[in-house]
Design a protein around this motif. Sequence first.
Motif, PDB file in Angstrom:
ATOM      1  N   VAL A 109      -6.601   8.126   1.245  1.00 34.36           N
ATOM      2  CA  VAL A 109      -6.457   6.734   1.673  1.00 34.36           C
ATOM      3  C   VAL A 109      -7.627   5.874   1.221  1.00 34.36           C
ATOM      4  CG1 VAL A 109      -4.983   7.338   3.626  1.00 34.36           C
ATOM      5  CG2 VAL A 109      -7.458   7.134   3.981  1.00 34.36           C
ATOM      6  N   ILE A 114      -0.584   5.491   6.879  1.00 36.47           N
ATOM      7  CA  ILE A 114      -0.372   6.520   5.859  1.00 36.47           C
ATOM      8  C   ILE A 114      -0.918   7.859   6.330  1.00 36.47           C
ATOM      9  CG2 ILE A 114      -1.090   7.255   3.549  1.00 36.47           C
ATOM     10  CD1 ILE A 114      -0.804   4.284   2.710  1.00 36.47           C
ATOM     11  N   ALA A 136       1.072   4.214  -2.853  1.00 37.32           N
ATOM     12  CA  ALA A 136       0.916   5.624  -2.486  1.00 37.32           C
ATOM     13  C   ALA A 136       2.134   6.471  -2.828  1.00 37.32           C
ATOM     14  CB  ALA A 136       0.612   5.740  -0.994  1.00 37.32           C
ATOM     15  N   TYR A 148       0.821  -1.207   0.000  1.00 41.21           N
ATOM     16  CA  TYR A 148       0.000   0.000   0.000  1.00 41.21           C
ATOM     17  C   TYR A 148       0.860   1.263   0.000  1.00 41.21           C
ATOM     18  CZ  TYR A 148      -3.444  -3.507   1.212  1.00 41.21           C
ATOM     19  OH  TYR A 148      -4.236  -4.623   1.195  1.00 41.21           O
ATOM     20  N   LEU A 160      -6.063   4.201  -2.382  1.00 37.31           N
ATOM     21  CA  LEU A 160      -4.611   4.028  -2.229  1.00 37.31           C
ATOM     22  C   LEU A 160      -3.909   3.806  -3.562  1.00 37.31           C
ATOM     23  CD1 LEU A 160      -4.570   1.747   0.942  1.00 37.31           C
ATOM     24  CD2 LEU A 160      -3.835   4.131   0.814  1.00 37.31           C
ATOM     25  N   ARG A 214      -3.963   2.202   6.079  1.00 35.89           N
ATOM     26  CA  ARG A 214      -4.533   3.544   5.897  1.00 35.89           C
ATOM     27  C   ARG A 214      -4.198   4.438   7.086  1.00 35.89           C
ATOM     28  NH1 ARG A 214      -9.819   0.700   4.050  1.00 35.89           N
ATOM     29  NH2 ARG A 214      -9.664   0.781   1.770  1.00 35.89           N
TER      30      ARG A 214
END
Length: 205
Positions: free
Chosen positions: A174, A149, A20, A16, A177, A146
């Motif tokens: 988020v 992040i 991102a 993830y 992503l 999430r």
Amino acid sequence: MRRQQGMRLDERYVLYLQMAGLYHLARLNDRWFRLDEPLVNAFVERWRPETYTFHMPFGECTITLQDAAYQQGLPVDRRYVSGYLTDFQIYIQGGRPAWVWFQELLGVLPPVNQIQKFAVNCTWFQETFGECPKGADDEIVRYYARAYIMILLGTQLFADKSGNRIHIIWLPNVARLEEMGGYSWGSAALAWLYRCIAEWPTDKW
């Protein structure tokens, strides 16, 4: 920059973070970042907002997009980051209340005493998402990724003056992503840094 105390970089988040465009930053954060307050204060005192440069004894210098790209590993040549919503109470997608969306994306709601307007205390994030459970299914791992992040954005790249709150304005990012890597996080972070240096009194460091 502030190190994400209590937020361990779990290998299950890597996919993830790569989506991102923040994996390199997360790896740096997990190992190296320490805040040298006297050094930061010295730089702030030498900052000249009219030229966006530090006036040092040896000459002028500044922080550039190249620094953001090479040192932090952030993308700098993609879509611009925007979306400060003037009214976050009701998010524009389908008119869903922002906190309902928060619960959908992170699987839990913070207690009322951990919320200040549309920001959540970092300590709650750290205590709630500090370590992803072993054997967690994909959905739970996404919740934790999430949250990781959001706190990475809210403490490393776009921290407010309090230094201890995470704004939920990052929910639209988020939520998607797989699209986050298409944004120019480096240029946005650099612009935010310039603004903070210009506005932050040196006695706050």
